[in-house]
Design a protein around this motif. Structure first.
Motif, PDB file in Angstrom:
ATOM      1  N   VAL A 183      45.865  -5.697  39.649  1.00  0.00           N
ATOM      2  CA  VAL A 183      46.890  -4.945  38.858  1.00  0.00           C
ATOM      3  C   VAL A 183      48.372  -5.127  39.309  1.00  0.00           C
ATOM      4  CG1 VAL A 183      47.360  -2.518  37.906  1.00  0.00           C
ATOM      5  CG2 VAL A 183      45.059  -3.363  38.437  1.00  0.00           C
ATOM      6  N   GLY A 184      48.660  -5.084  40.514  1.00  0.00           N
ATOM      7  CA  GLY A 184      49.883  -5.114  41.068  1.00  0.00           C
ATOM      8  C   GLY A 184      50.289  -6.602  41.238  1.00  0.00           C
ATOM      9  N   LYS A 185      49.616  -7.463  41.105  1.00  0.00           N
ATOM     10  CA  LYS A 185      49.747  -9.110  40.880  1.00  0.00           C
ATOM     11  C   LYS A 185      50.618  -9.544  42.323  1.00  0.00           C
ATOM     12  CE  LYS A 185      48.682  -9.252  36.565  1.00  0.00           C
ATOM     13  NZ  LYS A 185      47.319  -9.960  36.375  1.00  0.00           N
ATOM     14  N   LEU A 186      50.084  -8.761  43.360  1.00  0.00           N
ATOM     15  CA  LEU A 186      50.604  -9.366  44.700  1.00  0.00           C
ATOM     16  C   LEU A 186      49.799 -10.563  45.273  1.00  0.00           C
ATOM     17  CD1 LEU A 186      51.234  -6.038  46.895  1.00  0.00           C
ATOM     18  CD2 LEU A 186      52.800  -7.277  45.312  1.00  0.00           C
ATOM     19  N   SER A 187      50.238 -11.308  46.085  1.00  0.00           N
ATOM     20  CA  SER A 187      49.479 -12.428  46.654  1.00  0.00           C
ATOM     21  C   SER A 187      48.173 -11.812  47.475  1.00  0.00           C
ATOM     22  CB  SER A 187      50.432 -13.163  47.568  1.00  0.00           C
ATOM     23  OG  SER A 187      50.798 -12.478  48.612  1.00  0.00           O
ATOM     24  N   VAL A 188      47.239 -12.766  48.012  1.00  0.00           N
ATOM     25  CA  VAL A 188      46.329 -11.965  48.512  1.00  0.00           C
ATOM     26  C   VAL A 188      46.676 -11.445  49.935  1.00  0.00           C
ATOM     27  CG1 VAL A 188      44.073 -12.718  49.803  1.00  0.00           C
ATOM     28  CG2 VAL A 188      44.571 -13.684  47.700  1.00  0.00           C
ATOM     29  N   GLN A 189      47.623 -11.898  50.649  1.00  0.00           N
ATOM     30  CA  GLN A 189      47.935 -11.688  51.983  1.00  0.00           C
ATOM     31  C   GLN A 189      48.697 -10.476  51.930  1.00  0.00           C
ATOM     32  OE1 GLN A 189      48.296 -14.769  51.165  1.00  0.00           O
ATOM     33  NE2 GLN A 189      47.357 -16.115  52.896  1.00  0.00           N
ATOM     34  N   LYS A 190      49.810 -10.212  50.797  1.00  0.00           N
ATOM     35  CA  LYS A 190      50.593  -9.264  50.698  1.00  0.00           C
ATOM     36  C   LYS A 190      49.644  -8.030  50.306  1.00  0.00           C
ATOM     37  CE  LYS A 190      55.508 -10.495  49.729  1.00  0.00           C
ATOM     38  NZ  LYS A 190      56.331 -10.429  48.778  1.00  0.00           N
ATOM     39  N   ALA A 191      48.652  -8.178  49.287  1.00  0.00           N
ATOM     40  CA  ALA A 191      47.646  -6.871  48.868  1.00  0.00           C
ATOM     41  C   ALA A 191      47.018  -6.654  50.203  1.00  0.00           C
ATOM     42  CB  ALA A 191      46.705  -7.573  47.918  1.00  0.00           C
ATOM     43  N   HIS A 192      46.710  -7.138  51.033  1.00  0.00           N
ATOM     44  CA  HIS A 192      45.745  -6.626  52.185  1.00  0.00           C
ATOM     45  C   HIS A 192      46.696  -6.201  53.126  1.00  0.00           C
ATOM     46  CE1 HIS A 192      41.564  -8.714  51.949  1.00  0.00           C
ATOM     47  NE2 HIS A 192      42.310  -9.123  51.011  1.00  0.00           N
ATOM     48  N   ALA A 193      47.923  -6.523  53.209  1.00  0.00           N
ATOM     49  CA  ALA A 193      48.853  -6.103  54.303  1.00  0.00           C
ATOM     50  C   ALA A 193      49.429  -4.483  53.797  1.00  0.00           C
ATOM     51  CB  ALA A 193      49.967  -6.955  54.560  1.00  0.00           C
ATOM     52  N   THR A 194      49.754  -4.654  52.572  1.00  0.00           N
ATOM     53  CA  THR A 194      50.165  -3.397  51.835  1.00  0.00           C
ATOM     54  C   THR A 194      49.133  -2.266  51.775  1.00  0.00           C
ATOM     55  OG1 THR A 194      51.777  -4.805  50.403  1.00  0.00           O
ATOM     56  CG2 THR A 194      51.712  -2.635  49.867  1.00  0.00           C
ATOM     57  N   ALA A 195      47.860  -2.740  51.742  1.00  0.00           N
ATOM     58  CA  ALA A 195      46.727  -1.904  51.506  1.00  0.00           C
ATOM     59  C   ALA A 195      46.744  -1.048  52.916  1.00  0.00           C
ATOM     60  CB  ALA A 195      45.443  -2.395  51.356  1.00  0.00           C
ATOM     61  N   ILE A 196      47.131  -1.545  54.085  1.00  0.00           N
ATOM     62  CA  ILE A 196      47.091  -0.772  55.069  1.00  0.00           C
ATOM     63  C   ILE A 196      47.976   0.398  55.210  1.00  0.00           C
ATOM     64  CG2 ILE A 196      47.199  -0.952  57.841  1.00  0.00           C
ATOM     65  CD1 ILE A 196      46.959  -3.910  57.566  1.00  0.00           C
ATOM     66  N   LEU A 197      49.132   0.181  54.804  1.00  0.00           N
ATOM     67  CA  LEU A 197      50.239   0.999  54.363  1.00  0.00           C
ATOM     68  C   LEU A 197      49.836   2.332  53.605  1.00  0.00           C
ATOM     69  CD1 LEU A 197      53.337   1.537  55.343  1.00  0.00           C
ATOM     70  CD2 LEU A 197      53.848   0.390  53.001  1.00  0.00           C
ATOM     71  N   THR A 198      48.880   2.115  52.743  1.00  0.00           N
ATOM     72  CA  THR A 198      48.536   3.047  51.673  1.00  0.00           C
ATOM     73  C   THR A 198      47.214   3.845  52.591  1.00  0.00           C
ATOM     74  OG1 THR A 198      46.755   1.569  50.786  1.00  0.00           O
ATOM     75  CG2 THR A 198      49.015   1.768  49.586  1.00  0.00           C
ATOM     76  N   VAL A 199      46.746   3.262  53.382  1.00  0.00           N
ATOM     77  CA  VAL A 199      45.552   3.938  53.956  1.00  0.00           C
ATOM     78  C   VAL A 199      45.886   4.840  55.282  1.00  0.00           C
ATOM     79  CG1 VAL A 199      43.234   3.542  54.850  1.00  0.00           C
ATOM     80  CG2 VAL A 199      43.853   2.112  53.152  1.00  0.00           C
ATOM     81  N   LEU A 200      47.071   4.355  55.875  1.00  0.00           N
ATOM     82  CA  LEU A 200      47.533   4.898  57.241  1.00  0.00           C
ATOM     83  C   LEU A 200      47.760   6.410  57.052  1.00  0.00           C
ATOM     84  CD1 LEU A 200      48.430   4.787  60.084  1.00  0.00           C
ATOM     85  CD2 LEU A 200      50.654   3.950  59.366  1.00  0.00           C
ATOM     86  N   PRO A 201      48.586   6.885  55.827  1.00  0.00           N
ATOM     87  CA  PRO A 201      48.838   8.452  55.766  1.00  0.00           C
ATOM     88  C   PRO A 201      47.509   9.078  55.626  1.00  0.00           C
ATOM     89  CG  PRO A 201      49.740   7.287  53.977  1.00  0.00           C
ATOM     90  CD  PRO A 201      49.425   6.324  54.861  1.00  0.00           C
ATOM     91  N   LEU A 202      46.647   8.634  54.832  1.00  0.00           N
ATOM     92  CA  LEU A 202      45.244   9.375  54.474  1.00  0.00           C
ATOM     93  C   LEU A 202      44.419   9.309  55.811  1.00  0.00           C
ATOM     94  CD1 LEU A 202      44.305   7.570  51.422  1.00  0.00           C
ATOM     95  CD2 LEU A 202      45.035   9.875  51.397  1.00  0.00           C
TER      96      LEU A 202
END
Lengths: 141, 93
Positions: free
Chosen positions: B10-29
């Motif tokens: 959906v966000g059209k990020l590269s594979v590497q960016k999608a994985h790295a950015t996902a960590i940022l979303t999960v960290l606060p939770l």
């Protein structure tokens, strides 16, 4: 025993640092292989994720792999999903929920692998086609 | 686990960016949940210390690997993990 705890942490950390959710392997490893209680394994997983992800994020920021701007549209979606999930979890039996989630994960995993392959192949074909056209034009010129 | 495919497809990020950015979303939770477990004393200090030591080193290794591995290999590994987690959720969870 301590060394095995650290080995499990290392393995989970590698996957976690790659954004693959280290808890997916850490909890089963700790409970099924090392005999740790489920509640302790879950707590450990959540607590160690915090320093691990701080280190990983530092390196990802350094490597310019974090795209914070693309997260904004997903925040309301994530909040709605969390509320919907919590409501669903309170109404559906735990066993049924686990089975539904398991089937969903399997389907998504298979779909993701297929899509990644087909999308990449078609993009590669487009690039190859473009290169061939440029070569043809060059030859004509 | 759901953040990565969302950011990728959906966000059209590269594979590497999608994985790295996902960590940022999960960290606060994770941080909020960790505080709940921390205050409820539902964790084992000894276990957490040793696992944490390995995880921090592993996190650095994983971050460096993500930068170097090709996108297709990352996606296949992640897909295999998703299928494995799904099977574990059905039969072992």
């Amino acid at each position: 025993m301590e060394i095995w705890y650290a080995v499990c942490g290392l393995f989970a950390g590698i996957l976690g640092g790659m954004g693959m959710g280290g808890g997916t392997v850490l909890i089963p490893l700790l409970t099924m292989v090392l005999g740790v209680e489920q509640i302790s394994a879950q707590a450990t997983n959540l607590i160690v994720f915090v320093p691990m992800s701080v280190v990983a994020l530092f390196l990802h920021f350094k490597n310019k792999l974090i795209d914070g701007s693309s997260l904004k549209p997903f925040v309301p979606l994530a909040v709605a999903g969390a509320i919907g999930g919590a409501l669903l979890a309170s109404r559906v039996k735990g066993g049924a929920l686990k089975i539904c989630f398991g089937v969903f994960l399997i389907a998504l995993g298979v779909l993701q692998a297929i899509l990644a392959y087909t999308v990449k192949e078609s993009k590669q074909k487009e690039k190859e086609g473009e290169k061939a056209n440029i070569q043809k034009k060059g030859e004509r010129a | 686990m759901l953040a990565v495919p969302t950011l990728y497809f959906v966000g059209k990020l590269s594979v590497q960016k999608a994985h790295a950015t996902a960590i940022l979303t999960v960290l606060p939770l994770c941080a909020v949940s960790a505080i709940c477990y921390f205050t409820a004393s539902a964790f084992d200090w000894h276990l957490t210390l040793w696992v944490g030591l390995g995880a921090v080193v592993g996190g650095a290794v994983g971050a460096l690997l993500l930068k170097r591995l090709p996108g297709k290999a990352i996606t296949l590994l992640f897909s295999a993990l998703m299928v494995g987690a799904g099977i574990y959720s059905i039969i072992g969870g």
